[in-house]
Scaffold this active site. Structure first.
Site, short mmCIF file in Angstrom:
data_model
loop_
_atom_site.label_atom_id
_atom_site.label_comp_id
_atom_site.label_asym_id
_atom_site.label_seq_id
_atom_site.Cartn_x
_atom_site.Cartn_y
_atom_site.Cartn_z
CD1 TRP A 132 -29.83 -42.08 9.20
CD2 TRP A 132 -28.29 -40.14 9.78
NE1 TRP A 132 -29.52 -42.24 10.71
CE2 TRP A 132 -28.39 -41.15 10.58
CE3 TRP A 132 -27.38 -39.53 9.91
CZ2 TRP A 132 -27.23 -41.86 11.44
CZ3 TRP A 132 -26.26 -40.03 10.70
CH2 TRP A 132 -26.22 -40.58 11.86
CG ASN A 133 -23.85 -41.72 7.20
OD1 ASN A 133 -25.01 -41.85 5.98
ND2 ASN A 133 -22.99 -41.76 7.21
CE LYS A 156 -36.42 -45.64 2.60
NZ LYS A 156 -35.98 -45.05 3.83
CB CYS A 263 -19.72 -45.52 6.91
SG CYS A 263 -19.61 -45.51 4.69
P1 NAI Z 1 -30.72 -47.76 8.80
O1 NAI Z 1 -29.30 -49.23 8.47
O2 NAI Z 1 -31.43 -48.72 9.49
O3 NAI Z 1 -30.79 -47.17 7.81
C1 NAI Z 1 -30.47 -46.61 6.45
C2 NAI Z 1 -31.31 -46.78 5.57
O4 NAI Z 1 -32.31 -48.53 5.39
C3 NAI Z 1 -32.46 -46.04 5.79
O5 NAI Z 1 -33.21 -45.65 5.02
C4 NAI Z 1 -33.75 -46.61 5.94
O6 NAI Z 1 -35.27 -45.64 6.24
C5 NAI Z 1 -33.20 -48.17 5.02
N1 NAI Z 1 -34.17 -49.37 6.08
C6 NAI Z 1 -34.70 -49.39 7.38
N2 NAI Z 1 -34.95 -51.09 7.67
C7 NAI Z 1 -35.58 -51.20 6.94
C8 NAI Z 1 -35.88 -52.56 6.06
N3 NAI Z 1 -36.72 -53.01 6.90
N4 NAI Z 1 -35.60 -52.87 5.16
C9 NAI Z 1 -35.40 -51.73 3.69
N5 NAI Z 1 -34.83 -50.92 4.78
C10 NAI Z 1 -34.90 -50.28 5.86
O7 NAI Z 1 -30.13 -46.75 9.55
P2 NAI Z 1 -30.68 -46.07 11.21
O8 NAI Z 1 -31.76 -47.08 12.05
O9 NAI Z 1 -31.04 -44.53 10.18
O10 NAI Z 1 -29.14 -45.75 11.90
C11 NAI Z 1 -28.29 -46.08 12.85
C12 NAI Z 1 -27.29 -46.60 13.24
O11 NAI Z 1 -26.59 -47.58 11.97
C13 NAI Z 1 -26.76 -45.69 13.47
O12 NAI Z 1 -26.08 -45.01 15.08
C14 NAI Z 1 -24.82 -45.80 12.66
O13 NAI Z 1 -24.50 -46.91 14.38
C15 NAI Z 1 -25.51 -47.22 11.89
N6 NAI Z 1 -25.71 -46.52 10.70
C16 NAI Z 1 -24.37 -46.92 10.04
C17 NAI Z 1 -24.03 -46.27 8.67
C18 NAI Z 1 -22.71 -46.22 8.08
O14 NAI Z 1 -22.61 -45.23 6.36
N7 NAI Z 1 -22.12 -47.12 8.33
C19 NAI Z 1 -25.43 -45.27 8.07
C20 NAI Z 1 -26.51 -44.97 8.69
C21 NAI Z 1 -26.21 -45.72 10.04
#
Ligand code: NAI
Ligand code: MG
Length: 494
Positions: A132-133, A156, A263
């Protein structure tokens, strides 16, 4: 139905139907049919709708600036970075893809006798799972090379930012992209995301390291390729010979872009002891004057965090550090007076390894500053992390800075810039080492990962049979061995 809430106000923004496994399978099936025809079109023909998409993103940017701000709560200038990013990446691949995807002659085992061609074929259906970021950037910039390579894409996005993805779909349709080549499935990660991993021919994932591991394991089980761009705990090193004023501005951009929900953002700042006091004073002063705001205009330097979960995480990291004796130099508090999920840009000193935010990614507007004495110590500090996504080095001696940069365990290192020099130089690869990921986006890698290489070797005149019965005869083998030995000395074959 899922209710999306606007972070600026925590009020309803829209409702989304939730796709489950069945809907994802239907979308992938339709995509596969569309991809078969798309793959037969010459690359130059495939560039046409994407060139128009590039122009439309720039022309209709006001629509998407509003949507990105409403969904993420970021400042408008940070939303504009996404518009610029999509334009840069799309322009780059539209011009480079035809050359990079063209069949390539390769050297045959015996030149002249074997004519070898490397052909690049699309994977089929690429599944993109995005966070979402940076919804516009991460929804579009992996999609563009995947489409140019001849694939269909099923995206997705995170539920919080699915409206941005739907806007991308509308724009691609308006740009003339044939039906079903780009589809959005709205849904939960563990349901729709997992179903997409199970059905697609390649997965491009951006998000947390924890979820990245789950996705990689699931894809690995099917022998489906995956690239993963995960978290970071990125370090910035300010050497003694750095331009202080520029380094402070760079630290501001690097630490607080999209309210630190990036990130590549800087969460650890290492400053040489001779500059430390001056740097800290100037940095803290600048941070204190940053304007927080929730308007759909250009008036704010910094927006909101995106969700209650983000606010809880950031607050938790800061409270834990405070309880363990950290010094708060700037910020440090939520700002419900501005909006429900606002948190002040925060500068900490005295962070110790016992504090959660010492090693864990905060993913918010919080940065820790500490002094160092030698370049070796700075590199050691930067590398003392399980992450390795991005780093930054500030120095007037750019030749030395490049040598230092090469010693840092990170996929990108920016010299005299915090993240955007490497990120926006899209001709070069971008991605992470260690727990920050697998594979690269941008550059040649960011296009060819969406293809399968096929080698076609045509044998002329004499067959090439190195295991024929005659090899068993000592004389013949002696000749063959001598020929193999001599090949090392033929310049064209080395
Ligand atoms: P997330 O990694 O869970 O979500 C990212 C994407 O993966 C979303 O589209 C989500 O629906 C999908 N997803 C979640 N579980 C899945 C699964 N089992 N199989 C396939 N797809 C799946 O991240 P979330 O929960 O939104 O954020 C949590 C923390 O992650 C944040 O506080 C941050 O620290 C970190 N984060 C880091 C990012 C980066 O770019 N480094 C981006 C987003 C989150
Ligand atoms: Mg999650």
């Amino acid at each position: 139905m899922h209710e999306v809430r606007a972070p600026f106000t925590d009020t309803p923004l829209g409702h989304l139907p939730l796709c489950g496994e069945a809907e994802v399978r239907v979308a992938v099936g339709r995509a596969r049919l569309a991809a078969a025809e798309w793959a037969r079109a010459p690359t130059s023909r495939r560039t046409e709708p994407l060139r128009r998409f590039h122009d439309l993103v720039l022309k209709r940017q006001d629509e998407i600036l509003d949507i990105v701000q409403l969904e993420t709560g970021k400042a408008r200038s940070h939303a504009f970075e996404e518009v610029a990013d999509v334009a840069i990446v799309t322009r780059h691949y539209v011009s480079r893809a035809p050359g990079l995807l063209a069949p390539r002659r390769r050297r045959g085992v015996v030149p002249g006798l074997t004519r070898v061609t490397e052909v690049r074929k699309p994977k089929g259906v690429v599944g993109i799972i995005s966070p979402w970021n940076y919804p516009l950037s991460l929804g579009a910039t992996d999609t563009v090379p995947a489409l140019l390579a001849g694939n269909a894409v099923v995206l997705k996005p995170d539920l919080q930012t699915t409206h941005t993805a739907l806007w991308i779909a509308e724009l691609l349709a308006d740009a003339g992209l044939p039906e079903h080549l780009f589809q959005v499935v709205a849904g939960d990660g563990p349901a729709a995301g997992a179903a997409l991993v199970d059905a697609a021919d390649y997965i491009s994932f951006t998000g947390s390291t924890a979820t990245g591991r789950v996705v990689a394991a699931r894809a690995g089980n099917r022998l489906t390729g995956a690239s993963l761009e995960l978290g970071g705990k990125n370090a910035m090193i300010v050497r003694a010979d750095a331009d202080l004023a520029r380094a402070v501005e760079g630290a501001l951009r690097g630490s607080f872009a999209s309210t630190g929900q990036l990130c590549m953002s800087i969460e650890r700042l290492y400053v040489h002891r001779v500059l430390y006091d001056a740097f800290l004073a100037r940095f803290v002063d600048r941070v204190g004057r940053l304007r927080l705001g929730s308007g759909l205009d250009w008036g704010a330097d910094l927006g909101s965090l995106t969700s209650a979960a983000q606010l809880a995480k950031v607050t938790g990291h800061v409270e834990d550090a405070v309880a363990k004796g950290v010094t708060v130099r700037a910020g440090g508090r939520p700002r419900p007076d501005i909006g429900p999920f606002f948190f002040e840009p925060t500068v900490l000193t005295g962070v110790t390894p016992g504090m959660r935010l010492h090693f864990e990614e905060t993913f918010g507007p919080v940065v820790a500053v500490r002094p160092f004495d030698t370049d070796d110590e700075a590199v050691e500090l930067a590398n003392a992390s399980r992450y390795g996504l991005n780093a930054s080095v500030w120095s007037r001696d750019t030749r030395f800075a490049r040598v230092l940069a090469a010693r840092i365990e990170a996929g990108t290192v920016n010299v005299n810039e915090s993240y955007s020099a490497a990120w926006a130089s899209v001709d070069a690869p971008m991605g992470g080492v260690k727990d920050s990921g697998l594979g690269r986006r941008h550059g040649v890698d960011g296009l060819l990962k969406y293809t399968e290489a096929q080698t076609i070797a045509v044998q002329h005149v004499v067959p090439l049979d190195l295991s024929a019965p005659w090899v068993g005869r000592p004389g013949a083998r002696r000749v063959a061995t001598r020929v193999l030995g001599a090949m090392r000395r033929i310049p064209g074959l080395r």
